[in-house]
Design a protein around this motif. Structure first.
Motif, PDB file in Angstrom:
ATOM      1  N   MET A 144       0.839  -1.180   0.000  1.00  0.00           N
ATOM      2  CA  MET A 144       0.000   0.000   0.000  1.00  0.00           C
ATOM      3  C   MET A 144       0.885   1.245   0.000  1.00  0.00           C
ATOM      4  O   MET A 144       1.860   1.319   0.724  1.00  0.00           O
ATOM      5  N   THR A 145       0.544   2.200  -0.844  1.00  0.00           N
ATOM      6  CA  THR A 145       1.373   3.393  -0.948  1.00  0.00           C
ATOM      7  C   THR A 145       0.907   4.473   0.026  1.00  0.00           C
ATOM      8  O   THR A 145      -0.278   4.601   0.315  1.00  0.00           O
ATOM      9  N   THR A 146       1.869   5.229   0.501  1.00  0.00           N
ATOM     10  CA  THR A 146       1.551   6.331   1.404  1.00  0.00           C
ATOM     11  C   THR A 146       1.131   7.542   0.576  1.00  0.00           C
ATOM     12  O   THR A 146       1.323   7.574  -0.646  1.00  0.00           O
ATOM     13  N   GLU A 147       0.609   8.527   1.249  1.00  0.00           N
ATOM     14  CA  GLU A 147       0.203   9.758   0.562  1.00  0.00           C
ATOM     15  C   GLU A 147       1.414  10.425  -0.086  1.00  0.00           C
ATOM     16  O   GLU A 147       1.332  10.927  -1.206  1.00  0.00           O
ATOM     17  N   HIS A 148       2.536  10.391   0.596  1.00  0.00           N
ATOM     18  CA  HIS A 148       3.761  10.982   0.057  1.00  0.00           C
ATOM     19  C   HIS A 148       4.196  10.254  -1.224  1.00  0.00           C
ATOM     20  O   HIS A 148       4.567  10.887  -2.215  1.00  0.00           O
ATOM     21  N   GLU A 149       4.146   8.936  -1.193  1.00  0.00           N
ATOM     22  CA  GLU A 149       4.520   8.158  -2.374  1.00  0.00           C
ATOM     23  C   GLU A 149       3.554   8.436  -3.528  1.00  0.00           C
ATOM     24  O   GLU A 149       3.975   8.531  -4.690  1.00  0.00           O
ATOM     25  N   GLU A 150       2.288   8.561  -3.192  1.00  0.00           N
ATOM     26  CA  GLU A 150       1.286   8.861  -4.215  1.00  0.00           C
ATOM     27  C   GLU A 150       1.567  10.215  -4.874  1.00  0.00           C
ATOM     28  O   GLU A 150       1.462  10.366  -6.091  1.00  0.00           O
ATOM     29  N   GLN A 151       1.979  11.188  -4.086  1.00  0.00           N
ATOM     30  CA  GLN A 151       2.328  12.501  -4.623  1.00  0.00           C
ATOM     31  C   GLN A 151       3.572  12.401  -5.512  1.00  0.00           C
ATOM     32  O   GLN A 151       3.646  13.064  -6.553  1.00  0.00           O
ATOM     33  N   GLU A 152       4.528  11.577  -5.089  1.00  0.00           N
ATOM     34  CA  GLU A 152       5.727  11.386  -5.918  1.00  0.00           C
ATOM     35  C   GLU A 152       5.372  10.770  -7.265  1.00  0.00           C
ATOM     36  O   GLU A 152       5.882  11.197  -8.309  1.00  0.00           O
ATOM     37  N   VAL A 153       4.494   9.779  -7.235  1.00  0.00           N
ATOM     38  CA  VAL A 153       4.071   9.126  -8.476  1.00  0.00           C
ATOM     39  C   VAL A 153       3.353  10.132  -9.362  1.00  0.00           C
ATOM     40  O   VAL A 153       3.612  10.202 -10.579  1.00  0.00           O
ATOM     41  N   GLN A 154       2.476  10.931  -8.795  1.00  0.00           N
ATOM     42  CA  GLN A 154       1.778  11.951  -9.583  1.00  0.00           C
ATOM     43  C   GLN A 154       2.776  12.918 -10.208  1.00  0.00           C
ATOM     44  O   GLN A 154       2.595  13.335 -11.356  1.00  0.00           O
ATOM     45  N   GLY A 155       3.823  13.257  -9.463  1.00  0.00           N
ATOM     46  CA  GLY A 155       4.862  14.135 -10.009  1.00  0.00           C
ATOM     47  C   GLY A 155       5.574  13.498 -11.186  1.00  0.00           C
ATOM     48  O   GLY A 155       5.936  14.187 -12.148  1.00  0.00           O
ATOM     49  N   LEU A 156       5.766  12.192 -11.126  1.00  0.00           N
ATOM     50  CA  LEU A 156       6.423  11.484 -12.227  1.00  0.00           C
ATOM     51  C   LEU A 156       5.542  11.446 -13.477  1.00  0.00           C
ATOM     52  O   LEU A 156       6.040  11.424 -14.602  1.00  0.00           O
ATOM     53  N   LEU A 157       4.232  11.418 -13.267  1.00  0.00           N
ATOM     54  CA  LEU A 157       3.310  11.269 -14.387  1.00  0.00           C
ATOM     55  C   LEU A 157       2.859  12.595 -14.994  1.00  0.00           C
ATOM     56  O   LEU A 157       2.058  12.609 -15.919  1.00  0.00           O
ATOM     57  N   THR A 158       3.375  13.696 -14.482  1.00  0.00           N
ATOM     58  CA  THR A 158       3.017  15.010 -15.028  1.00  0.00           C
ATOM     59  C   THR A 158       4.223  15.610 -15.741  1.00  0.00           C
ATOM     60  O   THR A 158       5.311  15.041 -15.734  1.00  0.00           O
ATOM     61  N   ASP A 159       4.026  16.748 -16.316  1.00  0.00           N
ATOM     62  CA  ASP A 159       5.087  17.498 -16.997  1.00  0.00           C
ATOM     63  C   ASP A 159       5.776  16.669 -18.078  1.00  0.00           C
ATOM     64  O   ASP A 159       6.998  16.667 -18.194  1.00  0.00           O
ATOM     65  N   PHE A 160       4.967  15.992 -18.897  1.00  0.00           N
ATOM     66  CA  PHE A 160       5.536  15.164 -19.950  1.00  0.00           C
ATOM     67  C   PHE A 160       6.478  15.956 -20.857  1.00  0.00           C
ATOM     68  O   PHE A 160       7.567  15.499 -21.179  1.00  0.00           O
ATOM     69  N   GLU A 161       6.032  17.130 -21.294  1.00  0.00           N
ATOM     70  CA  GLU A 161       6.843  17.895 -22.255  1.00  0.00           C
ATOM     71  C   GLU A 161       8.219  18.221 -21.694  1.00  0.00           C
ATOM     72  O   GLU A 161       9.215  18.174 -22.414  1.00  0.00           O
ATOM     73  N   GLU A 162       8.268  18.550 -20.421  1.00  0.00           N
ATOM     74  CA  GLU A 162       9.559  18.853 -19.786  1.00  0.00           C
ATOM     75  C   GLU A 162      10.467  17.615 -19.824  1.00  0.00           C
ATOM     76  O   GLU A 162      11.651  17.715 -20.162  1.00  0.00           O
ATOM     77  N   LYS A 163       9.916  16.460 -19.514  1.00  0.00           N
ATOM     78  CA  LYS A 163      10.689  15.216 -19.535  1.00  0.00           C
ATOM     79  C   LYS A 163      11.156  14.900 -20.964  1.00  0.00           C
ATOM     80  O   LYS A 163      12.311  14.520 -21.187  1.00  0.00           O
ATOM     81  N   TYR A 164      10.266  15.078 -21.908  1.00  0.00           N
ATOM     82  CA  TYR A 164      10.580  14.794 -23.311  1.00  0.00           C
ATOM     83  C   TYR A 164      11.683  15.721 -23.816  1.00  0.00           C
ATOM     84  O   TYR A 164      12.639  15.273 -24.455  1.00  0.00           O
ATOM     85  N   HIS A 165      11.568  16.996 -23.518  1.00  0.00           N
ATOM     86  CA  HIS A 165      12.589  17.955 -23.962  1.00  0.00           C
ATOM     87  C   HIS A 165      13.953  17.650 -23.344  1.00  0.00           C
ATOM     88  O   HIS A 165      14.986  17.767 -24.012  1.00  0.00           O
ATOM     89  N   ARG A 166      13.946  17.239 -22.087  1.00  0.00           N
ATOM     90  CA  ARG A 166      15.213  16.867 -21.425  1.00  0.00           C
ATOM     91  C   ARG A 166      15.861  15.688 -22.155  1.00  0.00           C
ATOM     92  O   ARG A 166      17.070  15.683 -22.403  1.00  0.00           O
ATOM     93  N   ILE A 167      15.071  14.710 -22.510  1.00  0.00           N
ATOM     94  CA  ILE A 167      15.597  13.544 -23.225  1.00  0.00           C
ATOM     95  C   ILE A 167      16.145  13.953 -24.587  1.00  0.00           C
ATOM     96  O   ILE A 167      17.213  13.503 -24.999  1.00  0.00           O
TER      97      ILE A 167
END
Length: 146
Positions: free
Chosen positions: A1-24
């Motif tokens: 079971m994930t904690t609220e903090h882990e859930e927020q981290e996962v949400q952070g990973l799944l957002t800002d696609f364009e930023e991640k793509y441009h970095r790559i």
């Protein structure tokens, strides 16, 4: 079971696609120019996977929008048909062939068709980016670290 903090981290990973793509893309450019640090290859392979995960939601949304607009075109054509089917020209009923052309000229049909074309383009663009990220992941994984 994930904690609220882990859930927020996962949400952070799944957002800002364009930023991640441009970095790559920038790192791929370094690889191309020969200035890439091979010690970063594993991290960059992982970054490609994270970018793919972030892209999947956008990809699904684009596909859904494109499909929904295809249905909307059918509804707009049916609506235009029902409005135009009793149209007469010089006292004569319009032929089915002429009616088909009039339907294609209907403002709603044209507007929705343009939107659907753009949505399809966006979906294909995201699909191509997804393929590029897969290839980038494989590229970074194949780099032998010293």
């Amino acid at each position: 079971m994930t904690t609220e903090h882990e859930e927020q981290e996962v949400q952070g990973l799944l957002t800002d696609f364009e930023e991640k793509y441009h970095r790559i893309l920038l790192v791929l450019d370094k690889l191309h120019r020969g200035t890439f640090d091979e010690d970063d290859s594993t991290a960059m392979a992982a970054a490609c996977l994270i970018a793919q995960a972030a892209l999947l939601s956008d990809l699904a949304s684009a596909d859904l929008r494109s499909r929904a607009l295809k249905r909307d075109i059918d509804f707009a054509k049916a609506n235009a048909y029902s409005q135009l089917k009793n149209t007469t020209v010089d006292g004569k009923k319009v032929t089915e062939s002429a009616l088909s052309q009039l339907i294609l000229k209907d403002d709603d049909v044209r507007r929705i068709s343009i939107e659907q074309t753009e949505a399809e383009r966006d979906y294909k663009n995201l699909t191509n980016i997804h393929a590029l990220l897969k290839e980038a992941h494989l590229t970074f994984r194949s780099i032998k670290r010293p």
